[in-house]
Motif scaffolding. Structure first.
Motif, PDB file in Angstrom:
ATOM      1  N   LEU A  15       0.817  -1.211   0.000  1.00 43.48           N
ATOM      2  CA  LEU A  15       0.000   0.000   0.000  1.00 43.48           C
ATOM      3  C   LEU A  15       0.855   1.267   0.000  1.00 43.48           C
ATOM      4  CD1 LEU A  15      -2.736  -1.090   2.586  1.00 43.48           C
ATOM      5  CD2 LEU A  15      -2.894  -1.112   0.074  1.00 43.48           C
ATOM      6  N   LEU A  16       2.132   1.127   0.335  1.00 46.55           N
ATOM      7  CA  LEU A  16       3.033   2.276   0.345  1.00 46.55           C
ATOM      8  C   LEU A  16       3.464   2.626  -1.073  1.00 46.55           C
ATOM      9  CD1 LEU A  16       5.325   1.359   3.372  1.00 46.55           C
ATOM     10  CD2 LEU A  16       3.430   3.001   3.324  1.00 46.55           C
ATOM     11  N   PRO A  17       3.723   3.902  -1.324  1.00 47.86           N
ATOM     12  CA  PRO A  17       4.184   4.303  -2.669  1.00 47.86           C
ATOM     13  C   PRO A  17       5.479   3.579  -3.052  1.00 47.86           C
ATOM     14  CG  PRO A  17       3.681   6.221  -1.299  1.00 47.86           C
ATOM     15  CD  PRO A  17       3.597   5.021  -0.411  1.00 47.86           C
ATOM     16  N   GLY A  18       5.531   3.124  -4.270  1.00 47.85           N
ATOM     17  CA  GLY A  18       6.732   2.466  -4.790  1.00 47.85           C
ATOM     18  C   GLY A  18       6.850   0.998  -4.447  1.00 47.85           C
ATOM     19  N   GLN A  19       5.892   0.456  -3.712  1.00 46.50           N
ATOM     20  CA  GLN A  19       5.939  -0.963  -3.343  1.00 46.50           C
ATOM     21  C   GLN A  19       4.910  -1.735  -4.163  1.00 46.50           C
ATOM     22  OE1 GLN A  19       8.165  -2.403  -1.246  1.00 46.50           O
ATOM     23  NE2 GLN A  19       9.088  -0.403  -1.067  1.00 46.50           N
ATOM     24  N   ASN A  20       5.310  -2.874  -4.663  1.00 47.19           N
ATOM     25  CA  ASN A  20       4.419  -3.713  -5.463  1.00 47.19           C
ATOM     26  C   ASN A  20       3.801  -4.811  -4.611  1.00 47.19           C
ATOM     27  OD1 ASN A  20       5.050  -2.345  -7.882  1.00 47.19           O
ATOM     28  ND2 ASN A  20       6.923  -3.548  -8.072  1.00 47.19           N
ATOM     29  N   ARG A  21       2.659  -5.307  -5.077  1.00 50.94           N
ATOM     30  CA  ARG A  21       2.058  -6.480  -4.440  1.00 50.94           C
ATOM     31  C   ARG A  21       2.941  -7.685  -4.752  1.00 50.94           C
ATOM     32  NH1 ARG A  21      -4.221  -7.215  -4.720  1.00 50.94           N
ATOM     33  NH2 ARG A  21      -3.524  -8.595  -3.095  1.00 50.94           N
ATOM     34  N   PRO A  22       2.962  -8.664  -3.868  1.00 52.37           N
ATOM     35  CA  PRO A  22       3.759  -9.869  -4.143  1.00 52.37           C
ATOM     36  C   PRO A  22       3.278 -10.551  -5.430  1.00 52.37           C
ATOM     37  CG  PRO A  22       2.946  -9.861  -1.877  1.00 52.37           C
ATOM     38  CD  PRO A  22       2.289  -8.713  -2.574  1.00 52.37           C
ATOM     39  N   ASN A  23       4.230 -11.002  -6.216  1.00 51.36           N
ATOM     40  CA  ASN A  23       3.911 -11.739  -7.445  1.00 51.36           C
ATOM     41  C   ASN A  23       4.647 -13.076  -7.369  1.00 51.36           C
ATOM     42  OD1 ASN A  23       3.417 -12.744  -9.970  1.00 51.36           O
ATOM     43  ND2 ASN A  23       4.602 -11.196 -11.060  1.00 51.36           N
ATOM     44  N   TRP A  24       3.898 -14.132  -7.116  1.00 53.32           N
ATOM     45  CA  TRP A  24       4.500 -15.450  -6.956  1.00 53.32           C
ATOM     46  C   TRP A  24       4.614 -16.203  -8.271  1.00 53.32           C
ATOM     47  CZ3 TRP A  24       7.291 -16.330  -2.916  1.00 53.32           C
ATOM     48  CH2 TRP A  24       7.053 -15.589  -1.768  1.00 53.32           C
ATOM     49  N   ALA A  25       4.209 -15.593  -9.384  1.00 59.32           N
ATOM     50  CA  ALA A  25       4.308 -16.268 -10.684  1.00 59.32           C
ATOM     51  C   ALA A  25       5.765 -16.583 -11.072  1.00 59.32           C
ATOM     52  CB  ALA A  25       3.620 -15.446 -11.771  1.00 59.32           C
ATOM     53  N   PRO A  26       6.705 -15.653 -10.934  1.00 54.75           N
ATOM     54  CA  PRO A  26       8.094 -16.010 -11.270  1.00 54.75           C
ATOM     55  C   PRO A  26       8.630 -17.156 -10.411  1.00 54.75           C
ATOM     56  CG  PRO A  26       7.870 -13.635 -11.108  1.00 54.75           C
ATOM     57  CD  PRO A  26       6.583 -14.230 -10.598  1.00 54.75           C
ATOM     58  N   TRP A  82       9.971 -20.754 -11.590  1.00 51.32           N
ATOM     59  CA  TRP A  82      11.231 -21.313 -11.096  1.00 51.32           C
ATOM     60  C   TRP A  82      11.019 -22.731 -10.573  1.00 51.32           C
ATOM     61  CZ3 TRP A  82      12.877 -22.480  -5.977  1.00 51.32           C
ATOM     62  CH2 TRP A  82      14.238 -22.768  -5.872  1.00 51.32           C
ATOM     63  N   PHE A  83       9.975 -22.922  -9.737  1.00 54.90           N
ATOM     64  CA  PHE A  83       9.667 -24.268  -9.243  1.00 54.90           C
ATOM     65  C   PHE A  83       9.420 -25.226 -10.413  1.00 54.90           C
ATOM     66  CE2 PHE A  83       8.467 -22.535  -4.955  1.00 54.90           C
ATOM     67  CZ  PHE A  83       9.239 -23.396  -4.207  1.00 54.90           C
ATOM     68  N   TRP A  84       8.693 -24.786 -11.419  1.00 64.72           N
ATOM     69  CA  TRP A  84       8.364 -25.628 -12.568  1.00 64.72           C
ATOM     70  C   TRP A  84       9.628 -26.102 -13.279  1.00 64.72           C
ATOM     71  CZ3 TRP A  84       4.567 -28.477 -14.164  1.00 64.72           C
ATOM     72  CH2 TRP A  84       4.514 -28.896 -15.480  1.00 64.72           C
ATOM     73  N   HIS A  85      10.598 -25.216 -13.422  1.00 66.04           N
ATOM     74  CA  HIS A  85      11.831 -25.566 -14.133  1.00 66.04           C
ATOM     75  C   HIS A  85      12.782 -26.425 -13.291  1.00 66.04           C
ATOM     76  CE1 HIS A  85      11.376 -23.545 -17.997  1.00 66.04           C
ATOM     77  NE2 HIS A  85      10.589 -22.707 -17.331  1.00 66.04           N
ATOM     78  N   LEU A  86      12.542 -26.531 -11.996  1.00 64.08           N
ATOM     79  CA  LEU A  86      13.375 -27.407 -11.173  1.00 64.08           C
ATOM     80  C   LEU A  86      13.266 -28.861 -11.631  1.00 64.08           C
ATOM     81  CD1 LEU A  86      12.826 -26.051  -7.546  1.00 64.08           C
ATOM     82  CD2 LEU A  86      14.878 -25.824  -8.967  1.00 64.08           C
ATOM     83  N   LYS A  87      12.112 -29.237 -12.190  1.00 68.44           N
ATOM     84  CA  LYS A  87      11.914 -30.628 -12.627  1.00 68.44           C
ATOM     85  C   LYS A  87      12.882 -31.031 -13.736  1.00 68.44           C
ATOM     86  CE  LYS A  87       8.110 -29.717 -15.883  1.00 68.44           C
ATOM     87  NZ  LYS A  87       8.960 -29.591 -17.030  1.00 68.44           N
ATOM     88  N   THR A  88      13.414 -30.041 -14.450  1.00 71.67           N
ATOM     89  CA  THR A  88      14.389 -30.336 -15.501  1.00 71.67           C
ATOM     90  C   THR A  88      15.820 -30.209 -14.994  1.00 71.67           C
ATOM     91  OG1 THR A  88      14.476 -28.047 -16.294  1.00 71.67           O
ATOM     92  CG2 THR A  88      12.807 -29.516 -17.287  1.00 71.67           C
ATOM     93  N   GLY A  89      15.953 -29.881 -13.706  1.00 72.91           N
ATOM     94  CA  GLY A  89      17.282 -29.727 -13.128  1.00 72.91           C
ATOM     95  C   GLY A  89      17.844 -28.328 -13.278  1.00 72.91           C
ATOM     96  N   ALA A 137       1.650 -22.458 -17.603  1.00 69.28           N
ATOM     97  CA  ALA A 137       0.298 -21.889 -17.537  1.00 69.28           C
ATOM     98  C   ALA A 137      -0.185 -21.656 -16.113  1.00 69.28           C
ATOM     99  CB  ALA A 137      -0.688 -22.787 -18.286  1.00 69.28           C
ATOM    100  N   GLN A 138       0.207 -22.482 -15.191  1.00 73.45           N
ATOM    101  CA  GLN A 138      -0.262 -22.377 -13.805  1.00 73.45           C
ATOM    102  C   GLN A 138       0.817 -21.865 -12.858  1.00 73.45           C
ATOM    103  OE1 GLN A 138      -3.511 -22.853 -13.356  1.00 73.45           O
ATOM    104  NE2 GLN A 138      -3.618 -23.335 -15.529  1.00 73.45           N
ATOM    105  N   GLU A 139       1.732 -21.053 -13.364  1.00 74.50           N
ATOM    106  CA  GLU A 139       2.873 -20.651 -12.552  1.00 74.50           C
ATOM    107  C   GLU A 139       2.484 -19.788 -11.340  1.00 74.50           C
ATOM    108  OE1 GLU A 139       5.347 -19.144 -15.653  1.00 74.50           O
ATOM    109  OE2 GLU A 139       4.520 -17.127 -15.539  1.00 74.50           O
ATOM    110  N   LEU A 140       1.453 -18.979 -11.439  1.00 68.97           N
ATOM    111  CA  LEU A 140       1.045 -18.194 -10.276  1.00 68.97           C
ATOM    112  C   LEU A 140       0.543 -19.116  -9.158  1.00 68.97           C
ATOM    113  CD1 LEU A 140       0.595 -15.505  -8.862  1.00 68.97           C
ATOM    114  CD2 LEU A 140      -1.644 -15.365  -9.995  1.00 68.97           C
TER     115      LEU A 140
END
Length: 159
Positions: free
Chosen positions: A28-39, A43-50, A64-67
């Motif tokens: 809610l503070l200026p300059g701060q973003n809401r958390p975005n867990w999609a990246p 990252w978790f998705w790509h762990l399966k490939t090592g 498709a379901q990264e968030l």
């Protein structure tokens, strides 16, 4: 053993919820973003490939379901930390929780973000590739202190 497991799960969820509430309030503070867990989900998705480390997670193949996976991973890690706290601190701590063990674990877990997740996302060790790296590091320490407080308060509630 089951007692430590269920209490640890509850403690991890409580800590993670409080950390998320903190992040939402901070956004809610200026300059701060809401958390975005999609990246993080990507990252978790790509762990399966090592693939653990990326130059830039945004360049990695999307999922498709990264968030949703990011949120699930975020809570799974929080639960894991809660179980770890309950197992290490033991039944005596669960009967009479104190803040210090939760806070020590909370601060130690910053290391996973700094030396695994952040370089995994491509933002460098301890966010070193970001122009505001010191601010990010400070906010990481504050967020994990709040996570520790949530674990402690949850432990108090369920003792």
């Amino acid at each position: 053993m089951f007692d430590i497991l269920w209490r640890g799960m509850a403690i991890g969820i409580g800590g993670t919820v409080l950390m998320d509430v903190w992040a939402m309030l901070l956004s809610l503070l200026p300059g701060q973003n809401r958390p975005n867990w999609a990246p993080v989900g990507r990252w978790f998705w790509h762990l399966k490939t090592g693939t653990v480390f990326h130059d830039n997670i945004a360049d990695a193949e999307p999922y498709a379901q990264e968030l949703a996976l990011g949120w699930i991973g975020h809570y799974a890690v929080g639960i894991l930390y809660g179980i770890l706290l309950a197992a290490i601190a033991g039944p005596d701590w669960l009967a009479a929780p104190t803040f210090l063990p939760a806070w020590i674990l909370g601060i130690v877990t910053v290391g996973a973000g700094w030396f695994l997740l952040q370089p995994g996302l491509g933002i460098g060790w301890a966010a070193s590739k970001l122009p505001n790296a010191n601010t990010v590091r400070l906010l990481n320490l504050v967020a994990h202190t709040i996570f520790a407080a949530g674990m402690y308060w949850t432990a108090l509630l369920i003792r």
